[in-house]
Design a protein around this motif. Structure first.
Motif, mmCIF file in Angstrom:
data_model
loop_
_atom_site.group_PDB
_atom_site.id
_atom_site.type_symbol
_atom_site.label_atom_id
_atom_site.label_comp_id
_atom_site.label_asym_id
_atom_site.label_seq_id
_atom_site.Cartn_x
_atom_site.Cartn_y
_atom_site.Cartn_z
ATOM 1 N N GLU A 116 2.929 4.660 -9.199
ATOM 2 C CA GLU A 116 2.107 5.794 -8.754
ATOM 3 C C GLU A 116 2.079 5.930 -7.232
ATOM 4 O O GLU A 116 1.677 6.979 -6.711
ATOM 5 N N LYS A 117 2.522 4.900 -6.508
ATOM 6 C CA LYS A 117 2.529 4.942 -5.044
ATOM 7 C C LYS A 117 3.795 5.590 -4.478
ATOM 8 O O LYS A 117 3.875 5.814 -3.274
ATOM 9 N N GLU A 123 3.069 -0.206 -9.723
ATOM 10 C CA GLU A 123 3.244 0.330 -8.369
ATOM 11 C C GLU A 123 3.836 1.737 -8.348
ATOM 12 O O GLU A 123 3.896 2.366 -7.285
ATOM 13 N N ASP A 125 0.839 -1.197 0.000
ATOM 14 C CA ASP A 125 0.000 0.000 0.000
ATOM 15 C C ASP A 125 0.876 1.251 0.000
ATOM 16 O O ASP A 125 2.101 1.190 0.187
ATOM 17 N N GLY A 126 0.247 2.389 -0.229
ATOM 18 C CA GLY A 126 0.982 3.636 -0.351
ATOM 19 C C GLY A 126 1.769 3.986 0.899
ATOM 20 O O GLY A 126 2.875 4.537 0.811
ATOM 21 N N GLU A 127 1.219 3.667 2.067
ATOM 22 C CA GLU A 127 1.906 3.994 3.319
ATOM 23 C C GLU A 127 3.212 3.212 3.436
ATOM 24 O O GLU A 127 4.240 3.775 3.831
ATOM 25 N N MET A 156 4.966 1.953 0.947
ATOM 26 C CA MET A 156 5.879 2.455 -0.073
ATOM 27 C C MET A 156 6.574 3.729 0.391
ATOM 28 O O MET A 156 7.772 3.918 0.178
ATOM 29 N N GLU A 157 5.821 4.594 1.039
ATOM 30 C CA GLU A 157 6.409 5.840 1.546
ATOM 31 C C GLU A 157 7.454 5.563 2.608
ATOM 32 O O GLU A 157 8.523 6.194 2.629
#
Length: 337
Positions: free
Chosen positions: A191-192, A189, A163-165, A167-168
């Protein structure tokens, strides 16, 4: 001329430790759902519930897939050969136990192209296919410009979806570590990724949609591998002597991570928070520990030990080599009847 004798062979693509676990579920000796107590199985170290494959630990997730993995043992005893993508020295206790239960078991791995290991076959330089298009030249050229042991290689394989979290957190963990890195981020992936991460990190990092993983892991510039602990990635890192940061995601990966850290001692497992997220500080700490600390040097020595043992297993007279020769000889003999 008599008809050639027929034989049946199975290829097991997971570790013998994981095969042992699913075998016990199939036999009804490991009851589901799992209890929250330490689990003791023959040939294996004590395992906590979260060290088990996720299809068993997180009971109810992917039941169809779990059933496939368990049911593989429903007719395995009829096989003349059960060929395992591991090598004896890596899993001696559980392999010995399996051979008592299933005499057809033979370790023939790792099934990695010869030129990365024993170098017996000059034309065996790759698997012969790639799921996605790679830019080998760009990756290797970038690595050639970096000091030995300075690069973190990050890949979660071809299936895992973060998920984006998460990835960050990976992005800022890599940036905050100050290390060079190659990060495989599949096109689906990208865009994350955090905004402006690529521009801000271009001096230290290279982000690619897919990589020539064997060539990357074999490169002297790579100091550690942040991996989801799929069996192929696990045994590639081990065979090429690359310390691992274990970040398991699903299936057998939790069990592989347990062995990476506590049995083979060639890596460390990143801690997760209450949401199951590996935070940036944990990532940074793992990278620094492997690349900068005395413990990291010891882990590197262990990784190199396994690299040596891998080559010995595949070399002439080695455990996997003898098993493969035995298998081929039997087929040739049967076909000549």
């Amino acid at each position: 001329m008599a008809a050639a004798e027929s034989h049946e062979a199975y290829l097991e693509s997971q570790s013998n430790a994981v095969n042992n676990i699913y075998y016990h579920v199939h036999q009804g000796k490991l009851k589901l759902p799992l209890s929250n107590t330490q689990l003791l199985l023959p040939g294996l170290p004590p395992l906590a519930p979260h060290d088990m494959p996720t299809f068993l630990y997180a009971f109810g997730t992917n039941p169809a897939f779990r059933n496939v993995l368990v049911d593989q043992f429903s007719n395995i005893k009829r096989a003349d050969w059960v060929l395992c993508n591991t090598f004896y020295e890596l899993e001696p206790e559980v392999t010995d136990w399996f051979m008592k239960i299933l005499p057809a078991v033979r370790t023939i791995g790792p099934t990695i192209p010869s030129m990365f290991l024993d170098k017996q076959h000059e034309d065996d330089k790759g698997y012969g296919f790639s799921i996605f298009k790679t830019d080998k030249e760009a990756c290797i050229k970038w690595l050639d410009e970096k000091p030995n042991g300075s690069v973190v290689y990050v890949s979660y394989g071809s299936v895992a979806v973060l998920d984006g979290e998460q990835m960050e957190e990976i992005a800022f963990g890599l940036r905050n570590s100050g290390s060079y890195f190659i990060w495989v981020v599949r096109a689906s992936e990208e865009e994350k990724l955090p905004k402006d991460f690529l521009n801000a990190s271009n001096e230290k990092g290279l982000v690619v949609t897919w990589s020539p993983q064997l060539q990357v892991l074999a490169h002297e510039a790579v100091g550690c591998f942040m991996t989801h602990c799929g069996w192929n990635s696990t045994i590639e890192a081990l065979s090429l002597g690359v310390p691992a940061i274990a970040v398991p995601h699903m299936s057998d990966q939790s069990t592989n991570a347990k062995f990476i850290m506590d049995v083979w001692e060639m890596g460390i497992r990143a801690s997760v928070d209450e949401k199951g997220i590996v935070r940036r500080q944990a990532i940074e700490n793992c990278i620094r520990e492997l690349l900068e600390s005395d413990r990291g040097k010891e882990i590197k020595r262990n990784a190199n030990k396994w690299k040596t043992l891998t080559v010995e297993a595949l070399d002439e007279g080695g455990s996997s080599n003898k098993n493969t020769e035995e298998f081929v000889a039997k087929l040739v003999y049967s076909g000549s009847d």
